[in-house]
Design a protein around this motif. Structure first.
Motif, PDB file in Angstrom:
ATOM      1  N   SER A  18       0.824  -1.199   0.000  1.00 47.34           N
ATOM      2  CA  SER A  18       0.000   0.000   0.000  1.00 47.34           C
ATOM      3  C   SER A  18       0.862   1.255   0.000  1.00 47.34           C
ATOM      4  O   SER A  18       1.924   1.296   0.589  1.00 47.34           O
ATOM      5  CB  SER A  18      -0.880   0.008   1.248  1.00 47.34           C
ATOM      6  N   PHE A  19       0.382   2.335  -0.655  1.00 48.48           N
ATOM      7  CA  PHE A  19       1.097   3.602  -0.591  1.00 48.48           C
ATOM      8  C   PHE A  19       1.245   4.047   0.856  1.00 48.48           C
ATOM      9  O   PHE A  19       0.394   3.959   1.690  1.00 48.48           O
ATOM     10  CB  PHE A  19       0.328   4.703  -1.320  1.00 48.48           C
ATOM     11  N   SER A  20       1.662   4.312  -0.097  1.00 50.70           N
ATOM     12  CA  SER A  20       1.768   5.206   0.934  1.00 50.70           C
ATOM     13  C   SER A  20       3.180   5.680   1.167  1.00 50.70           C
ATOM     14  O   SER A  20       3.945   5.421   0.266  1.00 50.70           O
ATOM     15  CB  SER A  20       1.203   4.647   2.200  1.00 50.70           C
ATOM     16  N   SER A  70       8.689   3.867   4.998  1.00 51.82           N
ATOM     17  CA  SER A  70       8.594   4.368   3.629  1.00 51.82           C
ATOM     18  C   SER A  70       9.897   5.024   3.219  1.00 51.82           C
ATOM     19  O   SER A  70      10.639   5.555   4.053  1.00 51.82           O
ATOM     20  CB  SER A  70       7.464   5.397   3.509  1.00 51.82           C
ATOM     21  N   THR A 105      10.889   8.063   0.858  1.00 54.95           N
ATOM     22  CA  THR A 105      10.315   9.171   0.105  1.00 54.95           C
ATOM     23  C   THR A 105      11.281   9.657  -0.967  1.00 54.95           C
ATOM     24  O   THR A 105      12.467   9.311  -0.977  1.00 54.95           O
ATOM     25  CB  THR A 105       9.972  10.336   1.040  1.00 54.95           C
ATOM     26  N   ASP A 126       8.807  15.656   1.738  1.00 55.60           N
ATOM     27  CA  ASP A 126       7.529  14.977   1.525  1.00 55.60           C
ATOM     28  C   ASP A 126       6.768  14.799   2.831  1.00 55.60           C
ATOM     29  O   ASP A 126       5.572  14.514   2.825  1.00 55.60           O
ATOM     30  CB  ASP A 126       7.739  13.623   0.857  1.00 55.60           C
ATOM     31  N   TYR A 133       3.692   6.310   6.207  1.00 56.76           N
ATOM     32  CA  TYR A 133       2.761   6.147   5.088  1.00 56.76           C
ATOM     33  C   TYR A 133       1.425   6.825   5.347  1.00 56.76           C
ATOM     34  O   TYR A 133       0.731   7.234   4.399  1.00 56.76           O
ATOM     35  CB  TYR A 133       2.559   4.666   4.747  1.00 56.76           C
ATOM     36  N   ASN A 184      -0.079   9.193   2.443  1.00 57.06           N
ATOM     37  CA  ASN A 184      -1.411   8.954   1.910  1.00 57.06           C
ATOM     38  C   ASN A 184      -2.320  10.164   2.080  1.00 57.06           C
ATOM     39  O   ASN A 184      -3.094  10.513   1.180  1.00 57.06           O
ATOM     40  CB  ASN A 184      -2.043   7.736   2.593  1.00 57.06           C
ATOM     41  N   LYS A 244       3.131  10.110  -3.557  1.00 54.21           N
ATOM     42  CA  LYS A 244       3.601   8.756  -3.823  1.00 54.21           C
ATOM     43  C   LYS A 244       5.053   8.644  -3.395  1.00 54.21           C
ATOM     44  O   LYS A 244       5.900   9.433  -3.817  1.00 54.21           O
ATOM     45  CB  LYS A 244       3.476   8.439  -5.307  1.00 54.21           C
ATOM     46  N   ARG A 298       8.887   6.958  -3.126  1.00 52.90           N
ATOM     47  CA  ARG A 298       9.739   6.214  -4.056  1.00 52.90           C
ATOM     48  C   ARG A 298       9.513   4.720  -3.855  1.00 52.90           C
ATOM     49  O   ARG A 298       9.324   3.974  -4.816  1.00 52.90           O
ATOM     50  CB  ARG A 298      11.208   6.593  -3.834  1.00 52.90           C
ATOM     51  N   ALA A 323       7.220   2.218  -1.116  1.00 51.78           N
ATOM     52  CA  ALA A 323       6.206   2.290  -0.075  1.00 51.78           C
ATOM     53  C   ALA A 323       6.543   1.422   1.123  1.00 51.78           C
ATOM     54  O   ALA A 323       7.248   0.403   1.018  1.00 51.78           O
ATOM     55  CB  ALA A 323       4.850   1.866  -0.635  1.00 51.78           C
ATOM     56  N   HIS A 353       6.805  -2.495   1.010  1.00 49.70           N
ATOM     57  CA  HIS A 353       7.204  -2.913  -0.336  1.00 49.70           C
ATOM     58  C   HIS A 353       8.388  -3.860  -0.280  1.00 49.70           C
ATOM     59  O   HIS A 353       9.291  -3.716   0.554  1.00 49.70           O
ATOM     60  CB  HIS A 353       7.589  -1.674  -1.153  1.00 49.70           C
TER      61      HIS A 353
END
Length: 846
Positions: free
Chosen positions: A19-21, A598, A600, A605, A633, A637, A642, A644, A646, A649
């Motif tokens: 998920s994104f985030s 995450s 970024t 960000d 995240y 979100n 978005k 780089r 998530a 991931h």
């Protein structure tokens, strides 16, 4: 895939997608921003009212009831700053407790395993490995004769990417932290070792954390809902898991120092969460005597005042004096002692528990018997007990399964043993002076296996990446430099493997101008690592980047270069840095790690409150959590940014298909949990101030200078007793001080809170199939909660709530995975009701 169920949506995510985030009294404090307040909460709730601790408390009451005043005060404090030992009650068979770092292995001794760090463990997303690591750590702590494991770390949570000690915890999410911590605690305590969850709470930055003669520690200003839903969550899960000890943080929260914050210790931890164990200070963080006792602190470590030079203490003999003169109620001291003894009994340490067989002050066989003394006799202090067993295999497995493949263009990985490989970067080889050459690992020389500070262990050996690569490809070219060398033009099929790092640690040390936090290096690779990658990419057609790091980095200067084909985050692998990496690089196993934070595209960000560190200020530094629930995240979100890469991931050498997802309602939910049960009975003791003679130094006793004792000279004890017996007020109690035990808040009632919070609300199953043709692999399945539009609370877009990892699945092989969502997982903290609420539920049921 997103499934709607009742009042929530559940998002299931599997690899490769995500998920994104010094001392200060409880008196006037520096002003904090409006809306933040550390309310008084008194008295300290008695321990012993939960059934899960009843047997331990019954035994503790029987023992404590036989203790003298000096014995009780002695066991509540350390005996001096060069030791991690509490006082004892030898007459009754209660020993000194040996409290020992670190969260990743037994510190300051030999013949132990240097396990991968917490952040590496979190990156496995593997509950079985988290538990197994806890079991192995517990066995080693027991084998060395310790009583208390000073871990796991869940504070810092990872709010600030630049935070120095984020790597000691498991990731920038409360649920990932909570589940990893609970499994660690379970594994450790099953070995008869008291685990200590730390640092309670809001210790999200290293710089300016500590109170000193010139400045208070910074104040983390946290609102009630953010506290409950983010920073308190892992501590609640730790209490639910039965943790025996909690360590307070150096900093303040809402203006009140954590070691004497009555709202946090008495109100939240001991009443709402029902914590039955002992609360200890971090080393030298106690800043008041009577105040901290009333606020719920149970043990002062290491016993000294903030400046540990002259053998002075705020407790020990001073606590004895404070009970005799009536400043500290005997009831409070009895509870302190009982909590400590109950934790000892609960772990079965009264039955054949080994005594310490090592010294933290020397690796020699013989050393000072009294290391804090000016002159000390010597004798054997180390027995060199080897407790490693085969734990290197587990350490290697954790390091291996944490390796996170972020990019693999053209399937350049895995490599083959016939590959033409050139390796660049000093991180590929162990520190030439030895893996333990830098005290507390306070340097970044050679392969980075752990951060620096108190959260480290000595390496028994170090399997470095270049050695492991040479075992595969003897002809590898190695350039042990962080500056790109002059080389011949490589052939098009030659592969460059570039190693870069980023380090951080405790504020006790400064490394390359980083004061614990990454305040100098920021989110760039150290030693010009970003430039090294760029230069390699300009020369080679195929570049693989391996990163050993404490946390996220900004990769934008090279991540999209066409020659940069693959990127691996190997985190902090501990002693098994080599083979764990080559097993993945050369395809013995597929990578199965996932990011515990995450990454970024830019530091900006995130909002300023979490992107940047707080700098110096006159008076108390104010670190206000103005971002609320929105870190990592959640923040991205909310802003529709978005990353780089998530949170969660991680790529594999194979692919996975998720099918047959089902969701089953298990427990009907009401708006708030059912009413809590009343507290059970707690130990009862006489409340009369004991006779002064219980505090007298034994006749003929010769104190050792700079050691701490709980006795007083007879004249001092008699004078204090006369004040107490006369009822003359000696101490101005804090505003809001009460003496009557409270029934407890509605949100409490069990271990970690209302027991109904752990009722399973929904059970989710999904079939995971290895859809690839060539490689076996493990898939990580992650369950996120998403509330539907119209929810009457401000809620993050998605929130992680559970995860599971499959076994290694061969091509075509499947496994059914089950995830569970509890009442708490689908609840929000309502600041007006002061309870957990399931949005959208109007009555019984869903």
């Amino acid at each position: 895939m997103v499934y709607r169920a009742g009042a929530v949506w559940l998002s299931l995510v599997a690899s490769p997608f995500a998920s994104f985030s010094l001392a200060r009294s409880v008196g006037p404090r520096d002003a904090v921003p409006e809306g933040y307040h550390a309310a008084p909460y008194y008295p300290t709730p008695h321990g012993g009212w939960l059934p899960s601790w009843s047997d331990a408390y019954a035994k503790a009451q029987a023992l404590v009831s036989q203790m003298t005043l000096a014995e009780k005060t002695n066991i509540t404090s350390g005996v001096g700053y060069l030791m991690g030992n509490s006082g004892s009650a030898d007459r009754l068979g209660f020993p000194q407790l040996c409290l020992q770092d670190s969260a990743l292995g037994v510190a300051s001794t030999d013949n132990v395993t240097a396990f991968p760090a917490g952040i590496t463990t979190g990156a496995t997303w593997d509950k079985a490995l988290m538990y197994a690591r806890g079991v192995a750590i517990g066995k080693e702590f027991r084998g060395k004769g310790t009583n208390v494991y000073l871990g796991p770390t869940v504070g810092p949570l990872g709010r600030k990417p630049l935070g120095g000690r984020n790597w000691e915890g498991f990731g920038a999410d409360p649920v990932l932290q909570a589940k990893a911590a609970a499994l660690t605690i379970q594994g450790v305590q099953e070995q008869g070792i008291i685990a200590t969850v730390k640092h309670y709470i809001g210790n999200e930055q290293e710089m300016y954390r500590m109170y000193n003669l010139f400045q208070p520690g910074y104040s983390s200003n946290i609102d009630d809902r953010t506290l409950h839903e983010l920073y308190l969550w892992p501590f609640a899960e730790a209490v639910h898991a039965g943790v025996g000890a909690v360590m307070t943080a150096y900093n303040a929260v809402n203006g009140s120092a954590c070691s004497q914050n009555s709202y946090l210790i008495n109100g939240i931890l001991k009443d709402e969460l029902g914590f039955q164990g002992m609360v200890m200070s971090d080393w030298l963080s106690q800043i008041s005597g009577v105040g901290s006792a009333l606020a719920g602190l149970d043990m002062n470590m290491p016993g000294d005042t903030n400046i540990p030079l002259l053998g002075l203490s705020l407790w020990q003999y001073e606590l004895t004096r404070s009970v005799l003169n009536g400043s500290v109620p005997l009831d409070r001291l009895n509870d302190m002692a009982t909590r400590i003894v109950a934790a000892w009994y609960k772990m079965g340490q009264d039955k054949d528990h080994p005594r310490p067989n090592f010294s933290s002050n020397t690796h020699d066989k013989d050393g000072p018997l009294y290391p804090a003394a000016l002159f000390s006799p010597t004798g054997q202090v180390n027995w060199f007990v080897n407790v490693q067993d085969d734990h290197y295999l587990l350490a290697r497995q954790v390091a291996q399964d944490a390796i996170t493949l972020l990019k693999n263009d053209g399937g350049v990985l895995p490599l083959s043993n016939a590959s033409k490989i050139s390796v660049f970067g000093t991180d590929a080889q162990v520190n030439p002076a030895g893996p333990n050459a830098c005290a507390s690992r306070a340097c970044n020389i050679g392969t980075l296996g752990m951060g620096w500070g108190s959260g480290v262990a000595d390496y028994p050996y170090f399997d470095d990446p270049i050695s492991a690569i040479k075992r595969r490809v003897p002809s590898v070219k190695f350039y042990n430099t962080d500056s790109f060398p002059a080389i011949d033009t490589p052939s098009s099929d030659e592969i460059a493997v570039v190693f870069v790092t980023s380090d951080s640690g405790e504020n006790s040390f400064t490394v390359e101008n980083n004061h614990g936090d990454r305040d100098s290096s920021k989110l760039a690779a150290w030693h010009g690592g970003d430039q090294l990658v760029q230069q390699a990419a300009a020369k080679f057609s195929n570049v693989v980047v391996v990163i050993h790091t404490v946390g996220p980095l900004i990769l934008e200067s090279w991540i999209d270069l066409p020659s940069v084909k693959a990127v691996l985050f190997a985190h902090l692998p501990g002693q098994e840095a080599g083979e764990s990496l080559t097993n993945v690089l050369f395809g013995d196993v597929s990578p199965s790690g996932h990011l515990p934070y995450s990454i970024t595209k830019a530091a900006t960000d995130y909002p300023d409150s979490i992107a940047n560190l707080k700098g110096f200020a006159l008076g108390q530094v104010q670190d206000t959590y103005s971002e609320g629930l929105y870190i990592d995240y959640r923040s991205l979100n909310k802003q529709a940014i978005k990353p780089r890469f998530a949170f969660g991931h991680g790529l594999s050498y194979t692919t996975f298909a998720l099918t047959n997802a089902t969701i089953r309602a298990v427990t009907p939910l009401s708006l708030v949990p059912p009413a809590r049960p009343a507290k059970g009975a707690t130990p009862s003791y006489p409340s009369t101030i004991p006779p002064a003679s219980e505090a007298y130094y034994p006749p003929g006793f010769s104190p050792i200078w700079r050691y701490l004792y709980s006795w007083l000279q007879p004249s001092e004890a008699d004078a204090a007793y006369a004040i107490g017996a006369a009822g003359t007020p000696k101490y101005a109690y804090p505003d809001g001080y009460l003496t009557v035990q409270r029934p407890g808040p509605a949100a409490g009632g069990g271990d970690g809170g209302n027991a109904a919070l752990w009722d399973v609300a929904w059970e989710v199953t999904v079939t995971v199939r290895n859809a690839g043709a060539s490689f076996a692999g493990k898939a990580s399945v992650q369950a996120y909660v998403q509330y539907p539009p119209g929810t009457p609370y401000d809620v993050p877009v998605v929130q992680l709530r559970d995860f599971e990892k499959t076994a290694a699945l061969r091509p075509g092989e499947s496994e059914t995975v089950t995830l569970r969502l509890t009442r708490k997982d689908v609840s929000v903290w309502d600041v007006e009701l002061q309870n957990w609420v399931v949005p959208g539920v109007k009555g019984d049921g869903v």
